[in-house]
Scaffold this motif. Structure first.
Motif: not given
Length: 135
Positions: A113-135
Motif C-alpha cells: 500500500f501507499t496509504s497507512i489508512d488503506e493498509a489498516r482497513a485491509w488488515l481489519t477485513a476478514t483474512p483469507t486463511g492459510p496459503v498452501n505452498v508447494a513443498p
C-alpha cells in the motif's frame, strides 16, 4: 537502517516501523527479533510501515536475497496477514517485485500500500486463511 517493533492491539497486532536506507541484513534481523518474541504466533495482523525507509536503495539482487531469506523462514513465519506500506511509487514497485519473488513460496498473505489508512482497513477485513505452498 533503523527499525522498531511495537505490539499494538489496534487494527494490527504488531507494527514494524523502519527508517533510513533499506538493508537486507537489518530487515532479516528485524524478522528474527519478531520470530523469537513470545507474543509471536500464527495468524497475526502485521503492519510494516516502511514510509521512512528508502527501498529504492536496494538493487534487484538484494530484493531477490530478501525473498530467499523469507522463503527459508516460511515454516517459522507461518500464516500471517501482512500490510506493507511505502511512501513513493518507485518503492511501491520494489514492494511488488518482492511480492512477485515470494508468490507461491510462503504461507503469509501480504499486500503493498501507499496509504497507512488503506493498509489498516485491509488488515481489519476478514483474512483469507492459510496459503498452501508447494513443498
Amino acid at each position: 537502517m533503523e527499525y522498531r517493533i511495537d505490539w499494538n492491539g489496534g487494527a494490527e497486532d504488531v507494527l514494524l516501523t523502519t527508517s533510513g536506507d533499506a538493508d537486507v541484513d537489518a530487515l532479516d534481523a528485524m524478522v528474527e527479533e519478531l520470530l523469537v518474541d513470545p507474543r509471536f504466533r500464527e495468524g497475526l495482523k502485521i503492519l510494516l510501515d516502511h514510509r521512512k525507509c528508502r527501498w529504492i536503495a536496494l538493487e534487484t539482487k538484494d530484493v531477490c536475497r530478501r525473498a530467499e531469506l523469507q522463503q527459508s523462514k516460511r515454516d517459522r513465519i507461518g500464516y500471517q496477514q501482512i500490510a506493507f506500506v511505502v511512501d513513493a511509487p518507485e518503492e511501491y514497485g520494489m514492494a511488488r517485485m518482492l511480492g512477485a519473488f515470494l508468490d507461491g513460496q510462503v504461507r503469509f498473505v501480504a499486500h503493498a500500500f501507499t496509504s497507512i489508512d488503506e493498509a489498516r482497513a485491509w488488515l481489519t477485513a476478514t483474512p483469507t486463511g492459510p496459503v498452501n505452498v508447494a513443498p
